[in-house]
Design an enzyme around this catalytic site. Structure first.
Site, PDB file in Angstrom:
ATOM      1  N   CYS A  47       0.868  -1.180   0.000  1.00 32.94           N
ATOM      2  CA  CYS A  47       0.000   0.000   0.000  1.00 32.94           C
ATOM      3  C   CYS A  47       0.903   1.227   0.000  1.00 32.94           C
ATOM      4  CB  CYS A  47      -0.879  -0.029   1.253  1.00 32.94           C
ATOM      5  SG  CYS A  47      -1.775   1.498   1.583  1.00 32.94           S
ATOM      6  N   HIS A  48       0.377   2.347  -0.488  1.00 34.05           N
ATOM      7  CA  HIS A  48       1.221   3.552  -0.528  1.00 34.05           C
ATOM      8  C   HIS A  48       1.635   4.024   0.862  1.00 34.05           C
ATOM      9  CE1 HIS A  48       0.221   3.539  -4.743  1.00 34.05           C
ATOM     10  NE2 HIS A  48       1.294   4.291  -4.881  1.00 34.05           N
ATOM     11  N   THR A  49       0.909   3.606   1.879  1.00 33.33           N
ATOM     12  CA  THR A  49       1.302   4.002   3.231  1.00 33.33           C
ATOM     13  C   THR A  49       2.604   3.293   3.642  1.00 33.33           C
ATOM     14  OG1 THR A  49      -1.019   4.354   3.708  1.00 33.33           O
ATOM     15  CG2 THR A  49       0.457   4.267   5.598  1.00 33.33           C
ATOM     16  N   HIS A  69       0.966  -4.076   5.777  1.00 32.61           N
ATOM     17  CA  HIS A  69      -0.268  -4.058   6.579  1.00 32.61           C
ATOM     18  C   HIS A  69      -1.506  -4.474   5.794  1.00 32.61           C
ATOM     19  CE1 HIS A  69      -0.156  -0.139   4.603  1.00 32.61           C
ATOM     20  NE2 HIS A  69      -1.479  -0.125   4.731  1.00 32.61           N
ATOM     21  N   GLU A  70      -1.317  -5.051   4.590  1.00 37.65           N
ATOM     22  CA  GLU A  70      -2.495  -5.450   3.787  1.00 37.65           C
ATOM     23  C   GLU A  70      -2.303  -6.919   3.431  1.00 37.65           C
ATOM     24  OE1 GLU A  70      -4.039  -2.348   0.944  1.00 37.65           O
ATOM     25  OE2 GLU A  70      -3.947  -3.973  -0.483  1.00 37.65           O
ATOM     26  N   CYS A  99     -11.255  -3.647  20.112  1.00 39.78           N
ATOM     27  CA  CYS A  99     -11.292  -4.436  21.355  1.00 39.78           C
ATOM     28  C   CYS A  99     -12.713  -4.582  21.880  1.00 39.78           C
ATOM     29  CB  CYS A  99     -10.378  -3.811  22.411  1.00 39.78           C
ATOM     30  SG  CYS A  99     -11.055  -2.331  23.196  1.00 39.78           S
ATOM     31  N   CYS A 102     -12.891  -0.457  24.931  1.00 43.83           N
ATOM     32  CA  CYS A 102     -12.280   0.829  25.287  1.00 43.83           C
ATOM     33  C   CYS A 102     -13.284   1.961  25.054  1.00 43.83           C
ATOM     34  CB  CYS A 102     -11.006   1.059  24.473  1.00 43.83           C
ATOM     35  SG  CYS A 102     -11.301   1.433  22.741  1.00 43.83           S
ATOM     36  N   CYS A 105     -14.212   2.201  21.324  1.00 38.20           N
ATOM     37  CA  CYS A 105     -15.081   1.122  20.850  1.00 38.20           C
ATOM     38  C   CYS A 105     -16.488   1.249  21.425  1.00 38.20           C
ATOM     39  CB  CYS A 105     -14.494  -0.234  21.228  1.00 38.20           C
ATOM     40  SG  CYS A 105     -13.069  -0.704  20.216  1.00 38.20           S
ATOM     41  N   CYS A 113      -9.813   2.408  17.745  1.00 42.33           N
ATOM     42  CA  CYS A 113      -9.770   1.679  19.022  1.00 42.33           C
ATOM     43  C   CYS A 113      -8.517   2.134  19.768  1.00 42.33           C
ATOM     44  CB  CYS A 113      -9.712   0.172  18.750  1.00 42.33           C
ATOM     45  SG  CYS A 113      -9.315  -0.833  20.201  1.00 42.33           S
ATOM     46  N   ARG A 117      -3.169   1.120  20.566  1.00 47.08           N
ATOM     47  CA  ARG A 117      -2.615   2.146  19.673  1.00 47.08           C
ATOM     48  C   ARG A 117      -1.313   2.759  20.201  1.00 47.08           C
ATOM     49  NH1 ARG A 117      -0.588   4.620  16.493  1.00 47.08           N
ATOM     50  NH2 ARG A 117      -1.347   5.915  14.775  1.00 47.08           N
ATOM     51  N   CYS A 177      -6.760  -3.277   3.779  1.00 46.58           N
ATOM     52  CA  CYS A 177      -6.572  -1.813   3.792  1.00 46.58           C
ATOM     53  C   CYS A 177      -7.302  -1.076   2.668  1.00 46.58           C
ATOM     54  CB  CYS A 177      -5.094  -1.431   3.802  1.00 46.58           C
ATOM     55  SG  CYS A 177      -4.889   0.362   3.934  1.00 46.58           S
ATOM     56  N   ARG A 372      -2.646  -2.699  -7.139  1.00 39.24           N
ATOM     57  CA  ARG A 372      -2.055  -3.465  -6.058  1.00 39.24           C
ATOM     58  C   ARG A 372      -1.163  -4.569  -6.609  1.00 39.24           C
ATOM     59  NH1 ARG A 372      -2.740   0.351  -3.016  1.00 39.24           N
ATOM     60  NH2 ARG A 372      -3.741   0.185  -0.992  1.00 39.24           N
TER      61      ARG A 372
HETATM   62  N1  LIG Z   1      -7.054   6.934   5.493  1.00 36.33           N
HETATM   63  C1  LIG Z   1      -6.783   5.655   5.349  1.00 36.33           C
HETATM   64  O1  LIG Z   1      -7.208   4.823   6.146  1.00 36.33           O
HETATM   65  C2  LIG Z   1      -5.963   5.206   4.194  1.00 36.33           C
HETATM   66  C3  LIG Z   1      -5.920   3.832   3.834  1.00 36.33           C
HETATM   67  C4  LIG Z   1      -5.190   3.453   2.705  1.00 36.33           C
HETATM   68  C5  LIG Z   1      -4.482   4.379   1.985  1.00 36.33           C
HETATM   69  N2  LIG Z   1      -4.498   5.688   2.377  1.00 36.33           N
HETATM   70  C6  LIG Z   1      -3.807   6.720   1.606  1.00 36.33           C
HETATM   71  O2  LIG Z   1      -4.602   7.019   0.473  1.00 36.33           O
HETATM   72  C7  LIG Z   1      -3.798   7.570  -0.545  1.00 36.33           C
HETATM   73  C8  LIG Z   1      -4.098   6.899  -1.861  1.00 36.33           C
HETATM   74  O3  LIG Z   1      -3.672   5.564  -1.850  1.00 36.33           O
HETATM   75  P1  LIG Z   1      -3.578   4.732  -3.221  1.00 36.33           P
HETATM   76  O4  LIG Z   1      -3.017   3.413  -2.869  1.00 36.33           O
HETATM   77  O5  LIG Z   1      -4.872   4.785  -3.953  1.00 36.33           O
HETATM   78  O6  LIG Z   1      -2.480   5.640  -3.985  1.00 36.33           O
HETATM   79  P2  LIG Z   1      -2.082   5.783  -5.516  1.00 36.33           P
HETATM   80  O7  LIG Z   1      -0.762   6.443  -5.545  1.00 36.33           O
HETATM   81  O8  LIG Z   1      -2.265   4.487  -6.226  1.00 36.33           O
HETATM   82  O9  LIG Z   1      -3.160   6.774  -6.123  1.00 36.33           O
HETATM   83  C9  LIG Z   1      -3.025   8.148  -6.111  1.00 36.33           C
HETATM   84  C10 LIG Z   1      -3.525   8.722  -7.439  1.00 36.33           C
HETATM   85  O10 LIG Z   1      -3.475  10.136  -7.344  1.00 36.33           O
HETATM   86  C11 LIG Z   1      -3.018  10.661  -8.585  1.00 36.33           C
HETATM   87  N3  LIG Z   1      -2.477  12.008  -8.307  1.00 36.33           N
HETATM   88  C12 LIG Z   1      -1.259  12.325  -7.793  1.00 36.33           C
HETATM   89  N4  LIG Z   1      -1.150  13.667  -7.640  1.00 36.33           N
HETATM   90  C13 LIG Z   1      -2.326  14.184  -8.075  1.00 36.33           C
HETATM   91  C14 LIG Z   1      -2.842  15.513  -8.165  1.00 36.33           C
HETATM   92  N5  LIG Z   1      -2.122  16.557  -7.766  1.00 36.33           N
HETATM   93  N6  LIG Z   1      -4.101  15.699  -8.639  1.00 36.33           N
HETATM   94  C15 LIG Z   1      -4.838  14.639  -9.054  1.00 36.33           C
HETATM   95  N7  LIG Z   1      -4.412  13.353  -8.998  1.00 36.33           N
HETATM   96  C16 LIG Z   1      -3.176  13.140  -8.503  1.00 36.33           C
HETATM   97  C17 LIG Z   1      -2.013   9.652  -9.093  1.00 36.33           C
HETATM   98  O11 LIG Z   1      -1.862   9.752 -10.504  1.00 36.33           O
HETATM   99  C18 LIG Z   1      -2.683   8.334  -8.666  1.00 36.33           C
HETATM  100  O12 LIG Z   1      -3.533   7.848  -9.683  1.00 36.33           O
HETATM  101  C19 LIG Z   1      -2.353   7.442  -0.044  1.00 36.33           C
HETATM  102  O13 LIG Z   1      -1.977   8.673   0.540  1.00 36.33           O
HETATM  103  C20 LIG Z   1      -2.452   6.381   1.036  1.00 36.33           C
HETATM  104  O14 LIG Z   1      -1.412   6.495   1.981  1.00 36.33           O
HETATM  105  C21 LIG Z   1      -5.240   6.103   3.444  1.00 36.33           C
HETATM  106  N1  LIG Z   2       1.752   7.364  11.175  1.00 32.07           N
HETATM  107  C1  LIG Z   2       1.121   8.188  10.208  1.00 32.07           C
HETATM  108  C2  LIG Z   2      -0.374   7.952  10.217  1.00 32.07           C
HETATM  109  C3  LIG Z   2      -0.806   7.545   8.908  1.00 32.07           C
HETATM  110  C4  LIG Z   2      -2.311   7.311   8.887  1.00 32.07           C
HETATM  111  O1  LIG Z   2      -3.094   8.251   8.935  1.00 32.07           O
HETATM  112  N2  LIG Z   2      -2.706   6.062   8.795  1.00 32.07           N
HETATM  113  C5  LIG Z   2      -4.083   5.717   8.528  1.00 32.07           C
HETATM  114  C6  LIG Z   2      -4.078   4.430   7.830  1.00 32.07           C
HETATM  115  S1  LIG Z   2      -3.243   4.482   6.309  1.00 32.07           S
HETATM  116  C7  LIG Z   2      -3.375   2.909   5.752  1.00 32.07           C
HETATM  117  O2  LIG Z   2      -2.800   2.796   4.550  1.00 32.07           O
HETATM  118  C8  LIG Z   2      -4.880   5.509   9.811  1.00 32.07           C
HETATM  119  O3  LIG Z   2      -5.681   4.622   9.937  1.00 32.07           O
HETATM  120  N3  LIG Z   2      -4.716   6.357  10.736  1.00 32.07           N
HETATM  121  C9  LIG Z   2      -5.361   6.239  12.025  1.00 32.07           C
HETATM  122  C10 LIG Z   2      -4.411   5.659  13.041  1.00 32.07           C
HETATM  123  O4  LIG Z   2      -3.222   5.531  12.699  1.00 32.07           O
HETATM  124  O5  LIG Z   2      -4.849   5.327  14.131  1.00 32.07           O
HETATM  125  C11 LIG Z   2       1.404   9.639  10.451  1.00 32.07           C
HETATM  126  O6  LIG Z   2       1.567  10.046  11.605  1.00 32.07           O
HETATM  127  O7  LIG Z   2       1.447  10.366   9.447  1.00 32.07           O
HETATM  128 ZN   LIG Z   3      -2.775   0.954   3.567  1.00 28.56          ZN
HETATM  129 ZN   LIG Z   4     -11.182  -0.578  21.603  1.00 25.06          ZN
END
Ligand SMILES: NC(=O)c1ccc[n+]([C@@H]2O[C@H](COP(=O)([O-])OP(=O)(O)OC[C@H]3O[C@@H](n4cnc5c(N)ncnc54)[C@H](O)[C@@H]3O)[C@@H](O)[C@H]2O)c1
Ligand SMILES: N[C@@H](CCC(=O)N[C@@H](CSCO)C(=O)NCC(=O)O)C(=O)O
Ligand SMILES: [Zn+2]
Ligand SMILES: [Zn+2]
Length: 379
Positions: A47-49, A69-70, A99, A102, A105, A113, A117, A177, A372
């Protein structure tokens, strides 16, 4: 079990330093302690994270660590007091624990949760604040409470979702994820209604899952925004109805979208991790009710901004972690939905490689065509 209670030496990809190629080597994995589960990881996607933390920009990124993580796997052994799973169970490790007990939850207001954490954020296990991974006696940090780029990992029992044993692990690992995050951003966080106009910024896995979720919710228009035009053709299969490339417009993208939608969209989703785009995503929302959900993860030091007037006039800014899904209770439900062909998973898998090829897999992640890439851990 021959391995129960013993250290397992297995292959894992160790990130010794930010941005340095991962090193696939022998790692010692200690037995699970009370409240812990040791899992044989069969498949893990990237994953990109993972790439974000590896880059050194994550304030919670500690090195050396084992990322990932996936994933999906099979329980090898459990520590004292663990009753929720047993050896042989098919599972998905969940970076967002559940859990049930907490403050978070019990609130009924969030999927976050608080139980483990404080430990997962600093790469250790809760009971003794130590790692279960080591190389030649040197501790290696855990990551996100999952560390799935290892043939065996140890996680807290509150971070393990037991799933249908018939589900193909090389596919459902994605339900750890990206896909749930996009679907849940629409269904749980925004609660998009039928007939809504939706804008999705970023058409990677998360953005496409947002589009899929919006289509299922009955959105009337799903506008995909990406700087890579090649993303559009594929995005149509996930529900995107219109495509905008900001590079092809002089005007700010929020203005372009407002002009196309009689004043703005009902819901927007930022799926990139770019704070300027987060602002545009908020500002392309309709006055009075438009809601924007931040899904992308922005680097340490980055901040969002907008004129407060945007919120005074009724726009709502939200964020989502794991799409608001409660992990242990709802990941099995997502697996069942996949088994009934109600949600896509296979369609997000563009490459499959083996653990020793993990650096190549990270390279692929930065190429436009990759959604992916699934790694097989045991080959
Ligand atoms: N919040 C969460 O729980 C959670 C979970 C998973 C992933 N994420 C995050 O979500 C984001 C996306 O993940 P992904 O796997 O789909 O990433 P990815 O890199 O596959 O997709 C990002 C897309 O954005 C496009 N892009 C880049 N810059 C741009 C811009 N300025 N304007 C328009 N489009 C643009 C890219 O061309 C690409 O298609 C990442 O930051 C990842 O860390 C968050
Ligand atoms: N450690 C990072 C946090 C990044 C973040 O926001 N993680 C998301 C999941 S990304 C999955 O690909 C998330 O769930 N956040 C809530 C949590 O972490 O509890 C930073 O500090 O930037
Ligand atoms: Zn992820
Ligand atoms: Zn909990």
């Amino acid at each position: 079990m021959a391995t129960q209670g013993k250290v397992i030496t297995c292959k894992a990809a160790v990130a010794w330093e930010p941005n340095k190629p991962l090193s696939v080597e022998d790692v010692d994995v200690a037995p699970p302690q009370a409240g812990e589960v040791r899992i044989k990881i069969l498949y893990s996607a990237l994953c990109h994270t993972d790439a974000y933390t590896w880059s050194g920009k994550d304030p919670e990124g500690l090195f050396p660590c084992i990322l990932g993580h996936e994933a999906a796997g099979i329980v090898e052994s459990v520590g004292e007091g663990v009753t929720s799973v047993q050896p042989g169970d098919h599972v998905i490790p969940c970076y967002q624990a559940e859990c049930g007990d907490c403050k978070f939850c019990k609130s009924g207001k969030t999927n976050l949760c608080g139980k483990v954490r404080s430990a997962t954020g600093v790469g250790v296990m809760l009971s003794d604040r130590k790692s279960r991974f080591s190389v030649n006696g040197k501790p290696i940090y855990h990551f996100m409470g999952t560390s799935t780029f290892s043939q065996y990992t140890v996680v807290h029992d509150v971070s393990v979702a037991k799933i249908d044993p018939n589900a193909p692990l090389d596919k459902v690992c994605l339900l750890g994820c990206g896909v749930p995050t996009g679907l849940g951003a629409v269904w749980n966080t925004a609660k998009v209604e039928a007939g809504s106009i939706v804008a999705v910024f970023g058409l990677g896995t998360v953005g496409l899952a947002v589009a899929e979720g919006a289509k299922a919710a009955g959105a009337s228009r799903i506008i995909g925004i990406d700087i890579d035009r090649n993303k559009f053709e594929r995005a149509k299969n996930f529900g995107v109805t219109e495509f905008i490339n900001p590079k092809e417009h002089e005007k700010p993208i929020q203005q372009v979208i407002a002009d196309l939608t009689d004043g703005g969209v009902d819901y927007s989703f930022e799926c990139i991790g770019n704070v300027s785009v987060m602002r545009a995503a908020l500002e392309c929302c309709h006055k009075g009710w438009g809601t924007s959900v931040i899904v992308g993860v922005a680097a340490s030091g980055q901040e969002i901004s907008t004129r407060p007037f945007q919120l005074v006039t009724g726009r709502v800014w939200k964020g989502t972690a794991f799409g608001g899904f409660k992990s242990r209770s709802q990941v099995p439900w997502l697996v069942d939905k996949y088994m009934k062909k109600e949600i896509k998973v296979d369609e997000y898998i563009t490459q499959s490689l083996n653990l020793p090829e993990i650096n190549k897999a990270f390279d692929l992640l930065h190429e436009g065509g990759c959604l992916r890439c699934v790694l097989a851990l045991h080959v």
